[in-house]
Design a protein around this motif. Structure first.
Motif, PDB file in Angstrom:
ATOM      1  N   ARG A   1       0.829  -1.212   0.000  1.00 45.17           N
ATOM      2  CA  ARG A   1       0.000   0.000   0.000  1.00 45.17           C
ATOM      3  C   ARG A   1       0.860   1.257   0.000  1.00 45.17           C
ATOM      4  O   ARG A   1       0.618   2.201  -0.741  1.00 45.17           O
ATOM      5  CB  ARG A   1      -0.921  -0.026   1.235  1.00 45.17           C
ATOM      6  CG  ARG A   1      -1.735   1.238   1.448  1.00 45.17           C
ATOM      7  CD  ARG A   1      -2.554   1.181   2.734  1.00 45.17           C
ATOM      8  NE  ARG A   1      -1.746   0.783   3.913  1.00 45.17           N
ATOM      9  CZ  ARG A   1      -0.964   1.608   4.602  1.00 45.17           C
ATOM     10  NH1 ARG A   1      -0.873   2.867   4.250  1.00 45.17           N
ATOM     11  NH2 ARG A   1      -0.275   1.176   5.649  1.00 45.17           N
ATOM     12  N   GLU A   2       1.912   1.228   0.823  1.00 45.10           N
ATOM     13  CA  GLU A   2       2.755   2.417   0.931  1.00 45.10           C
ATOM     14  C   GLU A   2       3.497   2.721  -0.377  1.00 45.10           C
ATOM     15  O   GLU A   2       3.867   3.869  -0.631  1.00 45.10           O
ATOM     16  CB  GLU A   2       3.773   2.254   2.071  1.00 45.10           C
ATOM     17  CG  GLU A   2       3.167   2.414   3.455  1.00 45.10           C
ATOM     18  CD  GLU A   2       4.231   2.262   4.540  1.00 45.10           C
ATOM     19  OE1 GLU A   2       5.016   3.217   4.712  1.00 45.10           O
ATOM     20  OE2 GLU A   2       4.283   1.203   5.173  1.00 45.10           O
ATOM     21  N   MET A   3       3.729   1.712  -1.188  1.00 42.86           N
ATOM     22  CA  MET A   3       4.386   1.942  -2.472  1.00 42.86           C
ATOM     23  C   MET A   3       3.493   2.769  -3.389  1.00 42.86           C
ATOM     24  O   MET A   3       3.951   3.711  -4.037  1.00 42.86           O
ATOM     25  CB  MET A   3       4.731   0.616  -3.167  1.00 42.86           C
ATOM     26  CG  MET A   3       5.866  -0.160  -2.511  1.00 42.86           C
ATOM     27  SD  MET A   3       6.083  -1.784  -3.288  1.00 42.86           S
ATOM     28  CE  MET A   3       6.853  -1.335  -4.848  1.00 42.86           C
ATOM     29  N   ILE A   4       2.234   2.384  -3.454  1.00 43.10           N
ATOM     30  CA  ILE A   4       1.311   3.081  -4.351  1.00 43.10           C
ATOM     31  C   ILE A   4       1.106   4.525  -3.888  1.00 43.10           C
ATOM     32  O   ILE A   4       1.079   5.454  -4.689  1.00 43.10           O
ATOM     33  CB  ILE A   4      -0.044   2.323  -4.411  1.00 43.10           C
ATOM     34  CG1 ILE A   4       0.197   0.883  -4.892  1.00 43.10           C
ATOM     35  CG2 ILE A   4      -1.026   3.042  -5.305  1.00 43.10           C
ATOM     36  CD1 ILE A   4       0.884   0.762  -6.244  1.00 43.10           C
ATOM     37  N   GLU A   5       0.993   4.708  -2.573  1.00 38.96           N
ATOM     38  CA  GLU A   5       0.850   6.075  -2.038  1.00 38.96           C
ATOM     39  C   GLU A   5       2.063   6.924  -2.402  1.00 38.96           C
ATOM     40  O   GLU A   5       1.936   8.068  -2.839  1.00 38.96           O
ATOM     41  CB  GLU A   5       0.694   6.033  -0.510  1.00 38.96           C
ATOM     42  CG  GLU A   5      -0.640   5.477  -0.053  1.00 38.96           C
ATOM     43  CD  GLU A   5      -0.675   5.216   1.465  1.00 38.96           C
ATOM     44  OE1 GLU A   5      -1.686   4.676   1.921  1.00 38.96           O
ATOM     45  OE2 GLU A   5       0.317   5.557   2.162  1.00 38.96           O
ATOM     46  N   PHE A   6       3.221   6.319  -2.217  1.00 37.52           N
ATOM     47  CA  PHE A   6       4.472   7.024  -2.511  1.00 37.52           C
ATOM     48  C   PHE A   6       4.545   7.389  -3.995  1.00 37.52           C
ATOM     49  O   PHE A   6       4.892   8.505  -4.364  1.00 37.52           O
ATOM     50  CB  PHE A   6       5.650   6.137  -2.117  1.00 37.52           C
ATOM     51  CG  PHE A   6       7.000   6.753  -2.346  1.00 37.52           C
ATOM     52  CD1 PHE A   6       7.563   7.589  -1.389  1.00 37.52           C
ATOM     53  CD2 PHE A   6       7.716   6.506  -3.513  1.00 37.52           C
ATOM     54  CE1 PHE A   6       8.815   8.160  -1.594  1.00 37.52           C
ATOM     55  CE2 PHE A   6       8.968   7.068  -3.721  1.00 37.52           C
ATOM     56  CZ  PHE A   6       9.514   7.892  -2.760  1.00 37.52           C
ATOM     57  N   ARG A   7       4.199   6.433  -4.857  1.00 37.77           N
ATOM     58  CA  ARG A   7       4.231   6.651  -6.307  1.00 37.77           C
ATOM     59  C   ARG A   7       3.388   7.866  -6.697  1.00 37.77           C
ATOM     60  O   ARG A   7       3.844   8.745  -7.438  1.00 37.77           O
ATOM     61  CB  ARG A   7       3.672   5.403  -7.010  1.00 37.77           C
ATOM     62  CG  ARG A   7       3.577   5.506  -8.515  1.00 37.77           C
ATOM     63  CD  ARG A   7       2.706   4.405  -9.089  1.00 37.77           C
ATOM     64  NE  ARG A   7       1.285   4.654  -8.796  1.00 37.77           N
ATOM     65  CZ  ARG A   7       0.322   3.766  -9.010  1.00 37.77           C
ATOM     66  NH1 ARG A   7       0.598   2.565  -9.476  1.00 37.77           N
ATOM     67  NH2 ARG A   7      -0.942   4.062  -8.733  1.00 37.77           N
TER      68      ARG A   7
ATOM     69  N   ASP B   1      -2.613  -6.242   4.565  1.00 37.05           N
ATOM     70  CA  ASP B   1      -3.567  -6.279   3.460  1.00 37.05           C
ATOM     71  C   ASP B   1      -4.628  -7.343   3.769  1.00 37.05           C
ATOM     72  O   ASP B   1      -4.285  -8.488   4.063  1.00 37.05           O
ATOM     73  CB  ASP B   1      -2.815  -6.634   2.161  1.00 37.05           C
ATOM     74  CG  ASP B   1      -3.676  -6.422   0.928  1.00 37.05           C
ATOM     75  OD1 ASP B   1      -4.774  -7.029   0.868  1.00 37.05           O
ATOM     76  OD2 ASP B   1      -3.262  -5.656   0.037  1.00 37.05           O
ATOM     77  N   PRO B   2      -5.930  -6.943   3.700  1.00 37.88           N
ATOM     78  CA  PRO B   2      -6.987  -7.916   4.055  1.00 37.88           C
ATOM     79  C   PRO B   2      -6.995  -9.150   3.144  1.00 37.88           C
ATOM     80  O   PRO B   2      -7.565 -10.175   3.492  1.00 37.88           O
ATOM     81  CB  PRO B   2      -8.277  -7.100   3.900  1.00 37.88           C
ATOM     82  CG  PRO B   2      -7.909  -5.893   3.096  1.00 37.88           C
ATOM     83  CD  PRO B   2      -6.465  -5.632   3.355  1.00 37.88           C
ATOM     84  N   ARG B   3      -6.342  -9.060   1.953  1.00 38.65           N
ATOM     85  CA  ARG B   3      -6.335 -10.213   1.053  1.00 38.65           C
ATOM     86  C   ARG B   3      -5.391 -11.322   1.524  1.00 38.65           C
ATOM     87  O   ARG B   3      -5.394 -12.422   0.981  1.00 38.65           O
ATOM     88  CB  ARG B   3      -5.932  -9.771  -0.360  1.00 38.65           C
ATOM     89  CG  ARG B   3      -6.982  -8.885  -1.030  1.00 38.65           C
ATOM     90  CD  ARG B   3      -6.495  -8.365  -2.371  1.00 38.65           C
ATOM     91  NE  ARG B   3      -5.354  -7.453  -2.212  1.00 38.65           N
ATOM     92  CZ  ARG B   3      -4.710  -6.877  -3.228  1.00 38.65           C
ATOM     93  NH1 ARG B   3      -5.069  -7.140  -4.477  1.00 38.65           N
ATOM     94  NH2 ARG B   3      -3.705  -6.064  -2.997  1.00 38.65           N
ATOM     95  N   LEU B   4      -4.559 -11.005   2.514  1.00 36.20           N
ATOM     96  CA  LEU B   4      -3.671 -12.032   3.057  1.00 36.20           C
ATOM     97  C   LEU B   4      -4.459 -12.887   4.048  1.00 36.20           C
ATOM     98  O   LEU B   4      -4.846 -12.407   5.112  1.00 36.20           O
ATOM     99  CB  LEU B   4      -2.472 -11.373   3.755  1.00 36.20           C
ATOM    100  CG  LEU B   4      -1.485 -12.339   4.426  1.00 36.20           C
ATOM    101  CD1 LEU B   4      -0.694 -13.133   3.398  1.00 36.20           C
ATOM    102  CD2 LEU B   4      -0.533 -11.594   5.356  1.00 36.20           C
ATOM    103  N   GLU B   5      -4.726 -14.131   3.661  1.00 38.89           N
ATOM    104  CA  GLU B   5      -5.487 -15.005   4.550  1.00 38.89           C
ATOM    105  C   GLU B   5      -4.531 -15.875   5.343  1.00 38.89           C
ATOM    106  O   GLU B   5      -3.641 -16.496   4.771  1.00 38.89           O
ATOM    107  CB  GLU B   5      -6.436 -15.884   3.718  1.00 38.89           C
ATOM    108  CG  GLU B   5      -7.569 -15.090   3.077  1.00 38.89           C
ATOM    109  CD  GLU B   5      -8.382 -15.938   2.100  1.00 38.89           C
ATOM    110  OE1 GLU B   5      -8.306 -17.180   2.199  1.00 38.89           O
ATOM    111  OE2 GLU B   5      -9.068 -15.352   1.247  1.00 38.89           O
TER     112      GLU B   5
END
Lengths: 499, 317
Positions: free
Chosen positions: B85-91, B243-247
């Motif tokens: 998530r932090e990568m996309i924010e940074f980008r 990330d909620p997708r990590l089960e």
């Protein structure tokens, strides 16, 4: 191990005072010349190993792949270059690989080229950017023709510092006399090529003696530098001394009032207020500003990537060269050059190639004159196709005005590549030697008409003269015979009268 | 078009810094030269931007190369949708701050076929969502040159990579038939459909990258710095658990710890390391310590034959 040993991931050791490396020069670029038989892979492996350029994962791979060790209990250093060996097995042509290591004093870029197959082409590529060449010789075999060939190519490509690594000295019982003989022979040969900075080092790459660590115990008679010390002391090439040269890569116009010329300074230096000439047009202007991202710039020197602003509106385009008013390069339509043929098709007489030098690309016709016979160092007349790996002297003829320095004056503005217009591949690397007159040839080609002078000199004086770049550049026009003073006196008493 | 220099200067113009040491300066000069040469010789360049530290250095060099003009080509990010998530924010922050043209491409097959790193395995997932996606994006943009941040010291097979690495129209690399590269003269002649990958950082090492980031004060994604973060241990890796997708699989629990990342990619495939290095100085210190400690270890051993073998038995290699 440390408290983090139970971590499921990579482990970092605890803090301590970090080493502050001093980097007071640009990286030294070097080329290693020699074959597997000389121990080249072992030497490079040893350099990477002892300077800790090998990372943990690489070391782990090495341990896994290297089932057997040598009798010193050390890993097989040649396996450090494993990726390349795998490629070799797959039949991929290995040409030049680049490797990186550093000491606390300096960093190094090694152009690693294979010793045998197609070595001229590969060596020329690796040598084109090198400040120094390491030439390997096996102490048991002495100076071989191969070493002489490698030295010849390295010198031709403009390398002026040689290190002779007399390797496997342990296999000749650390015999000083053997080392002295090989290094003396090499020194003589290198001087004849115009190379004066020569360091000869006895070493065992396998045992790590005189590579990174000294070997006083086994070679108490040697008090010279280790290989790494010699490399740390080597000088990096600089073209700051000559005239200012800026091949223009791009014109930057972010707005109507700003017009800057972007490029990398290829020689000399520049400061605001300097008068410059734009070539080939010959327009004169003054430098008003040197702009870089780092704002304040009172001057720029060779190697700097800058944006130059001039004091007036002039026509400057990519491919032009901005030069100092004093000490301008040569301009003309005809030049002499030496080149190395790089592709199977060779360089064909009369064919029109693309020539790229600096940021300029233009059409050129190439006419071969002679070819270097590597075994003897002699230039033989050769007017037909220069086959792959051939080194030739050629005449270049341009349709549009060309701008060059001689390669021995400037390794940037004196160098070029040839591009085949059919394949678009790079087919030659070349070095400008001189400008030719617009008509006729250069005077020295006119056979027996030219005047000759025969000198008789003390050997040491002759060696100094032969070591000069001037002499080396025209070595093919000279004849040298060594003899005793008595023989020379007899020769002279029989020679023509008007000497 | 704005008409004065003041108005056209890049957003967030540079601040004056102490001069670089000659080593980094030489690497910087070389990279800028390559950027300018490619921008001048090719019709439609693009810069691959992966948001990591090498990309951050690459972007910084691009801004330097074309100053006072804007970076004259777009940045391309291949988004797998599984980045941190932090990568996309940074980008997005960086694109805004530096006034960059950012192109983001995701392979539509990901959503259409439900391709995830969990369901398809990392190899197939990477092939489709990264490699295939990159080809799609390059074809769609019609780019004839793509800058990348690859370094020759990264691995053995890269050691012989050219600075201009030629690609056929279907993006194939033929290592048997690379163009010779002499001096700093690059052959940028290609036919329609052919392209090059250009690597301005070819001669940089990992330590150079970090030193340059420090010297030039280049912003990085905060994940490079240690912080208290949630993670799960899986297959010997510490995976960030935000990330909620990590089960969680049976037996897995979310733990907390001081961790950071040495490289950044897709979060399910990128393991963290334990570290307390919470700023740039400490990260560099970690790097140098790792080297120094090993070197010291070897210095003790180097002339005692057999000691290397002993270390090997202890699991040193």
């Amino acid at each position: 191990m440390t408290a983090t040993a139970t971590s499921p991931s990579a482990t970092i050791l605890p803090f301590a005072e970090p080493l502050k490396a001093v980097r007071d020069t640009r990286p030294l670029r070097l080329i290693t010349c020699g074959s597997v038989d000389d121990g080249k892979s072992t030497l490079i492996g040893r350099l990477l190993w002892d300077t800790k350029a090998v990372k943990e994962d690489q070391a782990a791979t090495l341990a896994r792949d290297s089932g057997s060790q040598n009798d010193l209990g050390l890993p097989d250093f040649a396996l450090l270059l494993d990726g390349l060996q795998a490629e070799r097995e797959q039949g991929i042509t290995i040409d030049v690989a680049y490797r990186y290591f550093s000491t606390d004093r300096r960093s190094f870029i090694v152009a690693d080229t294979p010793g045998h197959e197609q070595y001229t082409r590969n060596m020329a590529t690796g040598a084109s950017t090198a400040d120094l060449a390491i030439l390997l010789a096996d102490a048991r075999a002495g100076l071989l023709e191969q070493t002489r060939r490698h030295a010849t190519i390295a010198a031709l490509m403009g390398i002026r510092q040689f290190v002779l690594a007399v390797n496997k000295i342990d296999l000749v019982h650390y015999d000083k006399a053997i080392f002295d003989r090989i290094s003396h022979d090499f020194r003589e040969f290198a001087l004849s090529l115009g190379v004066r900075q020569i360091t000869a080092i006895p070493m065992s790459a396998l045992k790590g003696e005189n590579v990174v660590y000294p070997a006083e115990t086994s070679m108490p008679w040697y008090d010279g530098p280790t290989l790494v010390e010699a490399l740390e002391l080597a000088t990096v090439r600089s073209t700051q001394a000559g005239g200012f040269r800026l091949p223009v890569q791009r014109v930057v116009r972010p707005g109507e009032s700003f017009r800057g010329y972007q490029g990398t300074v290829a020689g000399g230096s520049v400061k605001p207020g300097d008068s410059v000439v734009i070539l080939p047009s010959g327009t004169v202007a003054n430098v008003s500003r040197i702009v870089t991202f780092d704002l304040v710039r009172n001057a720029a020197v060779a190697g700097d990537a800058i944006t130059l602003v001039l004091d007036r509106q002039v026509d400057v385009a990519r491919g032009d060269v901005i030069v100092s008013l004093d000490g301008q390069p040569m301009t003309g339509h005809h030049f002499d050059a030496q080149l190395v043929s790089l592709q199977p098709g060779g360089i064909e007489p009369g064919k029109r190639y693309w020539l790229k030098s600096g940021s300029r690309r233009q059409r050129v016709a190439v006419e071969p004159i002679s070819q270097l016979e590597l075994a003897t160092g002699k230039w033989q007349p050769h007017a037909s196709t220069l086959a792959m790996n051939a080194i030739g002297k050629v005449r270049l003829s341009f349709e549009e005005l060309a701008v060059f320095d001689a390669y021995d004056q400037n390794r940037s503005t004196g160098a070029f590549i040839l591009i085949d217009p059919d394949t678009l591949n790079t087919v030659a690397g070349g070095m400008i030697t001189a400008k030719r007159g617009e008509v006729g040839g250069i005077h020295r080609d006119q056979g027996g008409e030219g005047q000759r002078v025969v000198l008789s000199l003390p050997a040491d004086l002759a060696e100094q003269l032969m070591a000069s770049e001037l002499f080396a550049n025209r070595r093919d026009e000279t004849e040298v015979k060594r003899m005793t003073a008595k023989q020379a006196a007899e020769l002279f008493s029989n020679a023509g009268g008007d000497i | 078009m704005p008409l004065s220099v003041q108005e056209t200067e890049v957003k967030n113009p540079p601040v004056s810094r102490p001069p670089l040491d000659p080593h980094l300066k030489a690497l910087e000069n070389e990279a800028i030269h390559i950027f300018r040469e490619v921008a001048a010789e090719f019709e439609k360049p693009v810069m691959l931007y992966s948001i990591g530290k090498d990309s951050s250095v690459l972007l910084h060099l691009a801004r330097k190369a074309f100053y006072p003009g804007r970076v004259p080509f777009p940045l391309l990010h291949v988004d797998t949708t599984w980045k941190f998530r932090e990568m996309i924010e940074f980008r997005d922050q960086i694109a805004e701050k530096y006034d960059l043209d950012l192109v983001v491409h995701t392979n539509p097959r990901g959503a259409e076929e439900g391709i995830t790193p969990f369901s398809h395995g990392s190899a197939l997932y990477t092939d489709i969502m990264k490699t295939e996606a990159l080809r799609q994006a390059l074809d769609a943009g019609g780019y004839d040159a793509a800058f990348g941040g690859a370094r020759r010291d990264e691995e053995a097979s890269r050691a012989k990579e050219r600075i201009y690495s030629f690609r056929t129209p279907d993006h194939k690399w033929d290592p048997r038939n690379q163009r010779p590269e002499l001096w700093n003269i690059y052959n940028g002649m290609v036919r329609k459909g052919e392209s090059v990958r250009a690597f301005p950082l070819s001669n940089w090492t990992e330590v150079d990258i970090w030193r340059y980031i420090q010297a030039e004060d280049i912003p990085l994604v905060p994940l490079y710095y240690a912080a208290e973060r949630p993670y799960v241990e899986r297959d010997g890796m510490m995976i960030l658990a935000e990330d909620p997708r990590l089960e969680l699989l049976p037996g897995e629990t979310v733990q907390q710890g001081m961790i950071r990342f040495r490289t950044l990619g897709c979060f399910p495939l990128t393991g963290a390391i334990r570290s307390t290095a919470s700023n740039l100085e400490e990260v560099i210190a970690e790097l140098e310590i790792a080297t120094v400690s090993e070197r010291q270890g070897r210095a003790i051993d180097r002339d005692q034959s057999g000691s290397m073998e002993k270390k090997k038995r202890e699991g040193y290699f």
